[in-house]
Design an enzyme around this catalytic site. Structure first.
Site, PDB file in Angstrom:
ATOM      1  N   GLU A   1     -11.948   7.032  12.838  1.00  0.00           N
ATOM      2  CA  GLU A   1     -10.695   6.326  12.818  1.00  0.00           C
ATOM      3  C   GLU A   1      -9.930   6.075  13.860  1.00  0.00           C
ATOM      4  O   GLU A   1      -9.130   5.322  14.160  1.00  0.00           O
ATOM      5  CB  GLU A   1      -9.686   7.297  11.791  1.00  0.00           C
ATOM      6  CG  GLU A   1      -9.967   7.015  10.353  1.00  0.00           C
ATOM      7  CD  GLU A   1     -11.519   8.169  10.015  1.00  0.00           C
ATOM      8  OE1 GLU A   1     -11.809   8.853  10.824  1.00  0.00           O
ATOM      9  OE2 GLU A   1     -12.053   8.015   8.861  1.00  0.00           O
TER      10      GLU A   1
ATOM     11  N   VAL B   1      -5.347  14.155  12.191  1.00  0.00           N
ATOM     12  CA  VAL B   1      -5.719  15.340  11.952  1.00  0.00           C
ATOM     13  C   VAL B   1      -7.142  15.473  11.186  1.00  0.00           C
ATOM     14  O   VAL B   1      -7.135  14.860   9.968  1.00  0.00           O
ATOM     15  CB  VAL B   1      -5.220  16.572  11.430  1.00  0.00           C
ATOM     16  CG1 VAL B   1      -4.288  16.976  12.523  1.00  0.00           C
ATOM     17  CG2 VAL B   1      -4.432  16.285  10.199  1.00  0.00           C
ATOM     18  N   GLY B   2      -8.390  15.629  11.861  1.00  0.00           N
ATOM     19  CA  GLY B   2      -9.749  15.280  10.893  1.00  0.00           C
ATOM     20  C   GLY B   2     -10.920  15.951  11.302  1.00  0.00           C
ATOM     21  O   GLY B   2     -10.728  17.048  12.257  1.00  0.00           O
ATOM     22  N   THR B   3     -12.022  15.831  10.950  1.00  0.00           N
ATOM     23  CA  THR B   3     -13.423  16.496  11.180  1.00  0.00           C
ATOM     24  C   THR B   3     -14.067  15.642  12.115  1.00  0.00           C
ATOM     25  O   THR B   3     -13.949  14.330  12.061  1.00  0.00           O
ATOM     26  CB  THR B   3     -13.871  17.055   9.975  1.00  0.00           C
ATOM     27  OG1 THR B   3     -14.128  15.917   9.058  1.00  0.00           O
ATOM     28  CG2 THR B   3     -13.277  17.852   9.223  1.00  0.00           C
TER      29      THR B   3
ATOM     30  N   ASP C   1     -19.587  19.399  12.095  1.00  0.00           N
ATOM     31  CA  ASP C   1     -21.042  19.332  12.075  1.00  0.00           C
ATOM     32  C   ASP C   1     -21.675  19.238  13.487  1.00  0.00           C
ATOM     33  O   ASP C   1     -20.783  18.575  14.305  1.00  0.00           O
ATOM     34  CB  ASP C   1     -21.509  18.524  11.190  1.00  0.00           C
ATOM     35  CG  ASP C   1     -20.938  17.173  11.056  1.00  0.00           C
ATOM     36  OD1 ASP C   1     -19.778  16.939  10.963  1.00  0.00           O
ATOM     37  OD2 ASP C   1     -21.638  16.323  11.398  1.00  0.00           O
TER      38      ASP C   1
ATOM     39  N   GLY D   1      -7.638  12.334   6.991  1.00  0.00           N
ATOM     40  CA  GLY D   1      -8.177  11.234   6.229  1.00  0.00           C
ATOM     41  C   GLY D   1      -7.977  11.528   4.800  1.00  0.00           C
ATOM     42  O   GLY D   1      -7.718  10.590   3.823  1.00  0.00           O
TER      43      GLY D   1
ATOM     44  N   HIS E   1       0.788  -1.214  -0.270  1.00  0.00           N
ATOM     45  CA  HIS E   1       0.072  -0.049  -0.004  1.00  0.00           C
ATOM     46  C   HIS E   1       0.898   1.328  -0.055  1.00  0.00           C
ATOM     47  O   HIS E   1       0.411   2.393   0.095  1.00  0.00           O
ATOM     48  CB  HIS E   1      -1.022  -0.137   1.268  1.00  0.00           C
ATOM     49  CG  HIS E   1      -1.676  -1.031   1.351  1.00  0.00           C
ATOM     50  ND1 HIS E   1      -0.941  -2.068   2.461  1.00  0.00           N
ATOM     51  CD2 HIS E   1      -2.749  -1.800   1.083  1.00  0.00           C
ATOM     52  CE1 HIS E   1      -1.666  -3.259   2.224  1.00  0.00           C
ATOM     53  NE2 HIS E   1      -2.810  -3.081   1.502  1.00  0.00           N
TER      54      HIS E   1
HETATM   55  N1  HPA Z   1     -20.148  10.972  11.702  1.00  0.00           N
HETATM   56  C1  HPA Z   1     -19.020  10.424  11.502  1.00  0.00           C
HETATM   57  N2  HPA Z   1     -17.951  10.880  11.349  1.00  0.00           N
HETATM   58  C2  HPA Z   1     -17.902  12.477  11.085  1.00  0.00           C
HETATM   59  C3  HPA Z   1     -18.947  13.246  11.270  1.00  0.00           C
HETATM   60  C4  HPA Z   1     -20.164  12.461  11.808  1.00  0.00           C
HETATM   61  O1  HPA Z   1     -21.242  13.027  11.799  1.00  0.00           O
HETATM   62  N3  HPA Z   1     -18.770  14.438  11.014  1.00  0.00           N
HETATM   63  C5  HPA Z   1     -17.421  14.442  10.882  1.00  0.00           C
HETATM   64  N4  HPA Z   1     -16.918  13.402  10.859  1.00  0.00           N
END
Ligand code: HPA
Length: 236
Positions: A181, A89-91, A204, A21, A5
């Site tokens: 993750e 590092v992510g959301t 969000d 990600g 990979h």
């Molecule tokens: N769910 C899962 N992963 C996420 C979300 C969510 O609402 N928002 C950002 N990453």
């Protein structure tokens, strides 16, 4: 030796790796924050770069979405490439009532609905936990930055579109935010005797039906990145 990979050769990857990600975020970080970035991987488009931050070698590589994907890439980084620290590092989606859009969340531990831990055949329930060296450095960097941040338990989910609608239950037990993750990353680090941390920005609030614009995501992403880079610098 490259893996199935990752095309990197041993020695191409720094001791500390930042993992967004999205591989295009990895490219963005390399091009905007690192000195002399060199791309070491393009397999499956999962871009990886090594450069320097304030003179210290740092790599940045995409993880893909979900625990199977970050499980593969982080396992290889720890076990095949000698990486010591991985900072995701992510959301995330807010779960706790006091976690707002754009806040930073530092994942001290990661609850999960994934069966990832079953491979270890433990006679009980494992608690995936981040490394104190990285938590403490990230908290210091976040305090110096001055924005709103939280430290605590996050929830790593196998499902983005979840039929069980279980966020209210995770909220009752004090979980701060949902992502997909961290738990697998923390388990791989623990099993390899290495270090991991997940730093998130809240994109969000699923329980309130709120989300940030793409432009806001870019700005808050920058704050989180700067915290992550300072964390990488302090464990040099
Ligand atoms: N769910 C899962 N992963 C996420 C979300 C969510 O609402 N928002 C950002 N990453």
């Amino acid at each position: 030796m490259p893996t199935p990979h990752n095309n990197a050769n041993k020695g191409d990857i720094a001791k500390t790796v930042l993992m967004p990600g999205d591989p295009l975020r990895a490219k963005f970080i390399a091009e905007n924050y690192l000195e002399d970035p060199v791309c070491y991987n393009e397999v499956r488009g999962m871009l990886g770069y090594t450069g320097k931050y304030k003179g210290v070698p740092v790599s940045v590589q995409g993880s893909g979405m979900g625990m199977p994907s970050i499980g593969i890439y982080s396992w290889e980084l720890f076990n095949e490439y000698g990486v010591e620290n991985i900072i995701r590092v992510g959301t995330a989606g807010a779960i706790a009532d006091n976690v707002q859009l754009r806040d930073v969340v530092i994942g001290m531990s990661a609850s999960t609905n994934s069966a990832y831990a079953s491979q270890y055949r433990l006679p009980g329930t494992y608690a995936p936990t981040a490394s104190w060296s990285l938590i403490s450095a990230a908290v210091k960097a976040a305090q110096e930055k001055g924005g709103s941040f939280h430290v605590g338990n996050i929830f790593s989910s196998d499902t983005f579109y979840d039929d069980a609608d279980s966020l209210a239950q995770w909220q009752k037990i004090g979980v701060l935010a949902i992502e997909m993750e961290a738990a697998a990353l923390y388990m791989n680090a623990a099993r390899a005797g290495k270090n991991a941390l997940c730093i998130l920005t809240v994109s969000d609030c699923p329980l309130k039906g709120l989300s940030t614009s793409a432009e806001e995501r870019q700005t808050t992403f920058r704050d989180m990145m700067e915290i992550a880079l300072e964390t990488a610098y302090s464990v040099k």
